[in-house]
Design a protein around this motif. Structure first.
Motif, mmCIF file in Angstrom:
data_model
loop_
_atom_site.group_PDB
_atom_site.id
_atom_site.type_symbol
_atom_site.label_atom_id
_atom_site.label_comp_id
_atom_site.label_asym_id
_atom_site.label_seq_id
_atom_site.Cartn_x
_atom_site.Cartn_y
_atom_site.Cartn_z
ATOM 1 N N CYS A 188 -10.558 -8.298 5.811
ATOM 2 C CA CYS A 188 -9.304 -7.565 5.670
ATOM 3 C C CYS A 188 -9.439 -6.407 4.689
ATOM 4 O O CYS A 188 -9.937 -6.585 3.571
ATOM 5 N N THR A 189 -8.987 -5.245 5.132
ATOM 6 C CA THR A 189 -8.951 -4.058 4.280
ATOM 7 C C THR A 189 -7.509 -3.598 4.123
ATOM 8 O O THR A 189 -6.776 -3.487 5.113
ATOM 9 N N LEU A 190 -7.101 -3.339 2.902
ATOM 10 C CA LEU A 190 -5.743 -2.906 2.597
ATOM 11 C C LEU A 190 -5.762 -1.404 2.331
ATOM 12 O O LEU A 190 -6.551 -0.919 1.515
ATOM 13 N N TRP A 191 -4.910 -0.661 3.029
ATOM 14 C CA TRP A 191 -4.858 0.793 2.835
ATOM 15 C C TRP A 191 -3.769 1.152 1.837
ATOM 16 O O TRP A 191 -2.630 0.711 1.950
ATOM 17 N N SER A 192 -4.147 1.983 0.858
ATOM 18 C CA SER A 192 -3.204 2.471 -0.139
ATOM 19 C C SER A 192 -3.190 3.994 -0.112
ATOM 20 O O SER A 192 -4.233 4.635 0.052
ATOM 21 N N ARG A 193 -2.015 4.575 -0.293
ATOM 22 C CA ARG A 193 -1.915 6.031 -0.378
ATOM 23 C C ARG A 193 -2.509 6.553 -1.686
ATOM 24 O O ARG A 193 -2.824 7.742 -1.783
ATOM 25 N N ARG A 194 -2.640 5.676 -2.691
ATOM 26 C CA ARG A 194 -3.111 6.113 -4.007
ATOM 27 C C ARG A 194 -4.511 5.572 -4.289
ATOM 28 O O ARG A 194 -4.754 4.368 -4.224
ATOM 29 N N ALA A 195 -5.429 6.472 -4.586
ATOM 30 C CA ALA A 195 -6.818 6.090 -4.808
ATOM 31 C C ALA A 195 -6.955 5.124 -5.983
ATOM 32 O O ALA A 195 -7.749 4.170 -5.930
ATOM 33 N N GLN B 296 -4.823 2.925 -7.053
ATOM 34 C CA GLN B 296 -4.371 1.586 -6.679
ATOM 35 C C GLN B 296 -5.418 0.890 -5.820
ATOM 36 O O GLN B 296 -5.663 -0.311 -5.985
ATOM 37 N N ALA B 297 -6.031 1.619 -4.902
ATOM 38 C CA ALA B 297 -7.091 1.045 -4.069
ATOM 39 C C ALA B 297 -8.237 0.542 -4.943
ATOM 40 O O ALA B 297 -8.792 -0.542 -4.714
ATOM 41 N N THR C 118 -6.177 -7.105 -8.521
ATOM 42 C CA THR C 118 -4.773 -7.157 -8.914
ATOM 43 C C THR C 118 -4.023 -5.992 -8.294
ATOM 44 O O THR C 118 -4.626 -5.007 -7.859
ATOM 45 N N ASN C 119 -2.695 -6.105 -8.255
ATOM 46 C CA ASN C 119 -1.805 -5.008 -7.878
ATOM 47 C C ASN C 119 -0.603 -5.118 -8.809
ATOM 48 O O ASN C 119 0.463 -5.615 -8.430
ATOM 49 N N GLU C 120 -0.812 -4.697 -10.047
ATOM 50 C CA GLU C 120 0.168 -4.942 -11.098
ATOM 51 C C GLU C 120 1.501 -4.250 -10.856
ATOM 52 O O GLU C 120 2.545 -4.739 -11.295
ATOM 53 N N GLN C 121 1.510 -3.123 -10.166
ATOM 54 C CA GLN C 121 2.770 -2.434 -9.941
ATOM 55 C C GLN C 121 3.713 -3.252 -9.071
ATOM 56 O O GLN C 121 4.921 -3.305 -9.336
ATOM 57 N N LYS D 257 -10.501 -6.093 0.020
ATOM 58 C CA LYS D 257 -10.841 -4.766 -0.491
ATOM 59 C C LYS D 257 -9.776 -3.776 -0.036
ATOM 60 O O LYS D 257 -9.043 -4.016 0.924
ATOM 61 N N ALA D 258 -9.712 -2.660 -0.727
ATOM 62 C CA ALA D 258 -8.718 -1.636 -0.412
ATOM 63 C C ALA D 258 -9.396 -0.288 -0.249
ATOM 64 O O ALA D 258 -10.444 -0.024 -0.853
ATOM 65 N N GLU D 259 -8.765 0.560 0.555
ATOM 66 C CA GLU D 259 -9.282 1.909 0.811
ATOM 67 C C GLU D 259 -8.155 2.916 0.683
ATOM 68 O O GLU D 259 -7.013 2.639 1.097
ATOM 69 N N HIS D 260 -8.465 4.070 0.143
ATOM 70 C CA HIS D 260 -7.522 5.181 0.096
ATOM 71 C C HIS D 260 -7.620 6.031 1.355
ATOM 72 O O HIS D 260 -6.643 6.640 1.781
ATOM 73 N N ASP D 261 -8.797 6.056 1.970
ATOM 74 C CA ASP D 261 -9.045 6.841 3.174
ATOM 75 C C ASP D 261 -8.610 6.047 4.406
ATOM 76 O O ASP D 261 -9.131 4.959 4.662
ATOM 77 N N LEU D 262 -7.645 6.576 5.160
ATOM 78 C CA LEU D 262 -7.105 5.847 6.311
ATOM 79 C C LEU D 262 -8.167 5.564 7.359
ATOM 80 O O LEU D 262 -8.220 4.452 7.918
#
Length: 340
Positions: free
Chosen positions: A27-34, A36-37, A45-48, A60-65
């Motif tokens: 699983c990859t989570l996409w974030s608009r903010r680098a 946060q990714a 963590t995702n403290e916000q 893992k997370a990615e900023h690039d869609l």
């Protein structure tokens, strides 16, 4: 193991991504903010959005869609309703084969009055969309991330798609039922936010459990009337995406719609409420859409109408309560006559 991309790194998208990763999926989570990714991938963590929660190390997370969806066979749409069209258009440019979509957004688009799956069908190219399912039900991210028992519904026109979503998410703590009533599941999930706003208003005004119980009950009647008018199965509104989601959203401090309504009831303006929330309050947009739909479909929705007047016409919450309580006498079940 299935490769899944979850688009949207707010509280709900992050919690669902954690469920998928815990179930052994890639699983990859996409974030608009680098930044946060990076936090999600490196610090887990995702403290916000989920302060104090520890995310699975495999997530893992990615900023690039394009990188986030590369190789995925399932995409979970967890972006706010106002961003659905933009993200779908972007996906048309980066996907090279059809994938199954599952959206978890709860809203109706104002002016067009389209449900989320309808918006997605309109924007996604046929070449990239295998099908669309919706995952909905009483499910606070703050509890899901702590592995507390949660039960939701996966709905799709093609039941094989619903079953695939069920298989992806289901585990000992996260139970998933299936349903083929996409209209009912989407309408229930969207309109419960309207009633939750109103429930928050009653608490902000200092009313008690009697008022809230009445509001939830009559609110469910409004949701069901409109849903049936739009082609939904009335039984769906007695289920998880109807009554279940309505109860949890109207009674929990986790609910951002309840919190927004509570501040309105205490006398804050809508602008002040939205500025202080820091997160999207879907019920505000949905109230406008539901009000428009009730007029268009000729369906009486007095609670929605009163809330619309508070949000967009400057009416005082207490005055709208008095208006609702002073409505003409009627039989309790006369509004239910056309449901069977």
């Amino acid at each position: 193991m299935t490769k899944v991309a979850v688009l949207g790194s707010g509280s709900w998208g992050t919690a669902l991504a954690a469920v998928l990763a815990s179930n052994g999926h890639d699983c990859t989570l996409w974030s608009r903010r680098a930044e946060q990714a990076s936090e999600i991938t490196e610090s887990h963590t995702n403290e916000q959005y989920l302060p104090g929660a520890v995310l699975p190390e495999l997530l893992k997370a990615e900023h690039d869609l394009a990188k986030a969806v590369s190789g995925a066979s399932v995409i979970v749409m967890a972006v706010p309703t106002k961003g659905i069209r933009e993200v779908c258009r972007a996906l048309n440019g980066v996907l090279d084969r059809p994938v199954l979509f599952a959206h978890v957004s709860k809203g109706i688009e104002p002016d067009t009055h389209k449900r989320i799956s309808e918006v997605m069908e309109e924007e996604l190219d046929q070449a990239v969309c295998e099908g669309i399912a919706v995952l909905s039900g009483p499910s606070h991210a703050e509890e899901v991330i702590r592995n507390q028992p949660t039960t939701v519904t996966a709905a799709a026109k093609d039941m094989e798609h619903a079953r695939r979503v069920q298989d992806l998410f289901m585990n000992q703590d996260f139970r998933v039922y299936t349903n083929d009533d996409v209209v009912g599941v989407e309408i229930g999930g969207a309109l419960k936010n309207v009633i939750a706003l109103a429930a928050g208003v009653t608490d902000g005004l200092g009313f008690g459990d009697n008022a809230k119980a009445a509001l939830i009950t009559r609110g469910l009647a409004e949701i069901t009337r409109l849903g049936v008018a739009m082609g939904a199965n009335p039984l769906t509104f007695s289920g998880l995406s109807g009554l279940g989601d309505l109860i949890v959203t109207c009674t929990s401090v986790h609910s951002r719609n309840w919190r927004a309504g509570n501040m309105l009831g205490q006398g804050k303006t809508l602008e002040e409420v939205l500025d202080s929330m820091g997160m999207v309050v879907e019920g505000v947009r949905t109230t406008k859409a539901a009000h428009q739909l009730s007029v268009e479909c000729g369906v009486p929705m007095p609670i929605t109408e009163a809330l619309y007047a508070v949000l967009f016409e400057g009416e005082k919450p207490r005055d709208m309560v008095d208006l609702l309580m002073g409505r003409m006498k009627k039989h309790e079940t006369e509004d239910l006559a056309g449901w069977s």
